[in-house]
Design a protein around this motif. Structure first.
Motif, PDB file in Angstrom:
ATOM      1  N   PRO A 123       0.821  -1.212   0.000  1.00  0.00           N
ATOM      2  CA  PRO A 123       0.000   0.000   0.000  1.00  0.00           C
ATOM      3  C   PRO A 123       0.854   1.261   0.000  1.00  0.00           C
ATOM      4  O   PRO A 123       1.991   1.260   0.479  1.00  0.00           O
ATOM      5  N   HIS A 124       0.314   2.287  -0.584  1.00  0.00           N
ATOM      6  CA  HIS A 124       0.914   3.609  -0.448  1.00  0.00           C
ATOM      7  C   HIS A 124      -0.187   4.534   0.053  1.00  0.00           C
ATOM      8  O   HIS A 124      -1.161   4.783  -0.640  1.00  0.00           O
ATOM      9  N   ASP A 125      -0.029   4.984   1.251  1.00  0.00           N
ATOM     10  CA  ASP A 125      -1.042   5.846   1.843  1.00  0.00           C
ATOM     11  C   ASP A 125      -0.339   6.849   2.746  1.00  0.00           C
ATOM     12  O   ASP A 125       0.540   6.480   3.526  1.00  0.00           O
ATOM     13  N   GLN A 126      -0.708   8.086   2.598  1.00  0.00           N
ATOM     14  CA  GLN A 126      -0.161   9.132   3.456  1.00  0.00           C
ATOM     15  C   GLN A 126      -1.315  10.002   3.934  1.00  0.00           C
ATOM     16  O   GLN A 126      -2.095  10.499   3.126  1.00  0.00           O
ATOM     17  N   THR A 127      -1.419  10.141   5.222  1.00  0.00           N
ATOM     18  CA  THR A 127      -2.468  10.965   5.814  1.00  0.00           C
ATOM     19  C   THR A 127      -1.826  11.956   6.779  1.00  0.00           C
ATOM     20  O   THR A 127      -1.109  11.551   7.689  1.00  0.00           O
ATOM     21  N   VAL A 128      -2.084  13.206   6.532  1.00  0.00           N
ATOM     22  CA  VAL A 128      -1.602  14.264   7.422  1.00  0.00           C
ATOM     23  C   VAL A 128      -2.823  14.994   7.945  1.00  0.00           C
ATOM     24  O   VAL A 128      -3.649  15.476   7.170  1.00  0.00           O
ATOM     25  N   THR A 129      -2.966  15.020   9.238  1.00  0.00           N
ATOM     26  CA  THR A 129      -4.081  15.738   9.849  1.00  0.00           C
ATOM     27  C   THR A 129      -3.527  16.695  10.889  1.00  0.00           C
ATOM     28  O   THR A 129      -2.438  16.504  11.419  1.00  0.00           O
ATOM     29  N   GLY A 130      -4.283  17.680  11.161  1.00  0.00           N
ATOM     30  CA  GLY A 130      -3.873  18.618  12.186  1.00  0.00           C
ATOM     31  C   GLY A 130      -4.940  19.670  12.395  1.00  0.00           C
ATOM     32  O   GLY A 130      -5.699  19.989  11.489  1.00  0.00           O
ATOM     33  N   TRP A 131      -5.013  20.120  13.583  1.00  0.00           N
ATOM     34  CA  TRP A 131      -5.922  21.213  13.886  1.00  0.00           C
ATOM     35  C   TRP A 131      -5.326  22.002  15.046  1.00  0.00           C
ATOM     36  O   TRP A 131      -4.438  21.544  15.749  1.00  0.00           O
ATOM     37  N   GLY A 132      -5.819  23.174  15.182  1.00  0.00           N
ATOM     38  CA  GLY A 132      -5.340  24.019  16.256  1.00  0.00           C
ATOM     39  C   GLY A 132      -6.349  25.097  16.567  1.00  0.00           C
ATOM     40  O   GLY A 132      -7.283  25.350  15.798  1.00  0.00           O
ATOM     41  N   ALA A 133      -6.168  25.692  17.694  1.00  0.00           N
ATOM     42  CA  ALA A 133      -7.046  26.784  18.117  1.00  0.00           C
ATOM     43  C   ALA A 133      -6.207  27.773  18.914  1.00  0.00           C
ATOM     44  O   ALA A 133      -5.247  27.395  19.582  1.00  0.00           O
ATOM     45  N   SER A 134      -6.554  29.024  18.795  1.00  0.00           N
ATOM     46  CA  SER A 134      -5.870  30.040  19.585  1.00  0.00           C
ATOM     47  C   SER A 134      -6.881  31.093  20.021  1.00  0.00           C
ATOM     48  O   SER A 134      -7.927  31.262  19.392  1.00  0.00           O
ATOM     49  N   ALA A 135      -6.559  31.749  21.101  1.00  0.00           N
ATOM     50  CA  ALA A 135      -7.447  32.790  21.623  1.00  0.00           C
ATOM     51  C   ALA A 135      -6.609  33.917  22.206  1.00  0.00           C
ATOM     52  O   ALA A 135      -5.574  33.685  22.827  1.00  0.00           O
ATOM     53  N   LYS A 136      -7.074  35.123  21.948  1.00  0.00           N
ATOM     54  CA  LYS A 136      -6.438  36.307  22.530  1.00  0.00           C
ATOM     55  C   LYS A 136      -7.516  37.093  23.253  1.00  0.00           C
ATOM     56  O   LYS A 136      -8.536  37.447  22.674  1.00  0.00           O
ATOM     57  N   LEU A 137      -7.291  37.326  24.526  1.00  0.00           N
ATOM     58  CA  LEU A 137      -8.199  38.136  25.326  1.00  0.00           C
ATOM     59  C   LEU A 137      -7.412  39.312  25.874  1.00  0.00           C
ATOM     60  O   LEU A 137      -6.324  39.133  26.431  1.00  0.00           O
ATOM     61  N   ALA A 138      -7.929  40.490  25.709  1.00  0.00           N
ATOM     62  CA  ALA A 138      -7.255  41.686  26.213  1.00  0.00           C
ATOM     63  C   ALA A 138      -8.247  42.509  27.021  1.00  0.00           C
ATOM     64  O   ALA A 138      -9.418  42.643  26.642  1.00  0.00           O
ATOM     65  N   TRP A 139      -7.774  43.039  28.128  1.00  0.00           N
ATOM     66  CA  TRP A 139      -8.619  43.863  28.994  1.00  0.00           C
ATOM     67  C   TRP A 139      -7.848  45.137  29.319  1.00  0.00           C
ATOM     68  O   TRP A 139      -6.755  45.094  29.890  1.00  0.00           O
ATOM     69  N   ASP A 140      -8.405  46.259  28.935  1.00  0.00           N
ATOM     70  CA  ASP A 140      -7.801  47.562  29.211  1.00  0.00           C
ATOM     71  C   ASP A 140      -8.365  48.066  30.527  1.00  0.00           C
ATOM     72  O   ASP A 140      -9.558  48.350  30.642  1.00  0.00           O
ATOM     73  N   ALA A 141      -7.505  48.166  31.528  1.00  0.00           N
ATOM     74  CA  ALA A 141      -7.921  48.597  32.857  1.00  0.00           C
ATOM     75  C   ALA A 141      -7.578  50.062  33.098  1.00  0.00           C
ATOM     76  O   ALA A 141      -7.399  50.478  34.234  1.00  0.00           O
ATOM     77  N   GLY A 142      -7.475  50.828  32.027  1.00  0.00           N
ATOM     78  CA  GLY A 142      -7.172  52.251  32.193  1.00  0.00           C
ATOM     79  C   GLY A 142      -5.723  52.484  32.539  1.00  0.00           C
ATOM     80  O   GLY A 142      -5.382  52.607  33.711  1.00  0.00           O
ATOM     81  N   GLY A 143      -4.865  52.509  31.551  1.00  0.00           N
ATOM     82  CA  GLY A 143      -3.434  52.718  31.771  1.00  0.00           C
ATOM     83  C   GLY A 143      -2.636  51.428  31.797  1.00  0.00           C
ATOM     84  O   GLY A 143      -1.429  51.439  31.612  1.00  0.00           O
ATOM     85  N   VAL A 144      -3.300  50.312  32.044  1.00  0.00           N
ATOM     86  CA  VAL A 144      -2.657  49.001  32.078  1.00  0.00           C
ATOM     87  C   VAL A 144      -3.522  48.035  31.269  1.00  0.00           C
ATOM     88  O   VAL A 144      -4.744  48.019  31.422  1.00  0.00           O
ATOM     89  N   VAL A 145      -2.877  47.233  30.413  1.00  0.00           N
ATOM     90  CA  VAL A 145      -3.593  46.248  29.600  1.00  0.00           C
ATOM     91  C   VAL A 145      -3.146  44.852  30.012  1.00  0.00           C
ATOM     92  O   VAL A 145      -1.951  44.556  30.042  1.00  0.00           O
ATOM     93  N   PHE A 146      -4.127  44.013  30.346  1.00  0.00           N
ATOM     94  CA  PHE A 146      -3.861  42.608  30.634  1.00  0.00           C
ATOM     95  C   PHE A 146      -4.221  41.814  29.385  1.00  0.00           C
ATOM     96  O   PHE A 146      -5.319  41.960  28.844  1.00  0.00           O
ATOM     97  N   THR A 147      -3.307  40.955  28.920  1.00  0.00           N
ATOM     98  CA  THR A 147      -3.538  40.144  27.721  1.00  0.00           C
ATOM     99  C   THR A 147      -3.254  38.689  28.039  1.00  0.00           C
ATOM    100  O   THR A 147      -2.256  38.363  28.686  1.00  0.00           O
TER     101      THR A 147
END
Length: 185
Positions: A6-30
């Motif tokens: 047999p000749h078979d090649q399977t490549v799978t992949g997945w990913g997820a990312s998230a960015k959350l930012a909160w501006d607290a007035g003069g300071v940013v939390f990310t």
């Protein structure tokens, strides 16, 4: 070219990312989070003939997770700063098999790997003028890797390694804007 298997090649992949930012007035939390899950499967005839001489079967898989927390100034004043923590974890495994029917054996290779990294960092920039800036920063990183492998060629042989590293990396920088599209540092 002929193939006897047999000749078979399977490549799978997945990913997820998230960015959350909160501006607290003069300071940013990310918060920056990411997860990846790639995998690879291969079955192929390596000798390219219609005889069963050398075939290969390979399976590889990994999982990665990273998380970064940042606390940064939110201003265009003379002082800008950022501080944070970075965490990374990865596990991986692979299995290679190469049957040799003429020799009546199979060469196999198994491996597992774990990687962990943690880093704390900080940086402060002072604008001496509109074009000239001075930056001082530092990062401390701790990495640990473990690797476990087994090779089978008639008899089994195993090897396990674990090692860790740490580093303190300072940063000192002076940069100057020549114009709107060029700068030197």
């Amino acid at each position: 070219i002929y193939q006897d298997g047999p000749h078979d090649q399977t490549v799978t992949g997945w990913g997820a990312s998230a960015k959350l930012a909160w501006d607290a007035g003069g300071v940013v939390f990310t918060s920056l989070s990411a997860y990846r899950d790639p995998a690879f499967d291969l079955a192929t005839d390596l000798d390219g003939t219609d005889f069963f001489l050398l075939n290969a079967f390979e399976v590889e898989a990994a999982k990665q997770f990273s998380q970064e927390f940042q606390l940064a100034s939110d201003n265009d004043g003379k002082w800008r700063w950022i501080a944070g923590l970075y965490i990374f974890h990865e596990t991986g495994e692979l299995h290679y098999a190469f049957p040799f029917p003429l020799a009546g054996t199979v060469i196999e290779f198994f491996a597992d790997q774990d990687i962990d990294s943690v880093a704390a960092f900080g940086e402060v920039t002072y604008s001496i003028s509109d074009r000239l800036r001075l930056t001082v920063g530092a990062r401390y990183t701790f990495d640990e890797k473990s690797y476990d492998e087994t090779r089978i060629f008639g008899i089994a042989a195993s090897n396990a390694l674990t090692q860790d590293w740490s580093a303190f990396t300072p940063k000192f920088l002076i940069d100057y804007d020549i114009d709107d599209s060029k700068f030197v540092y």
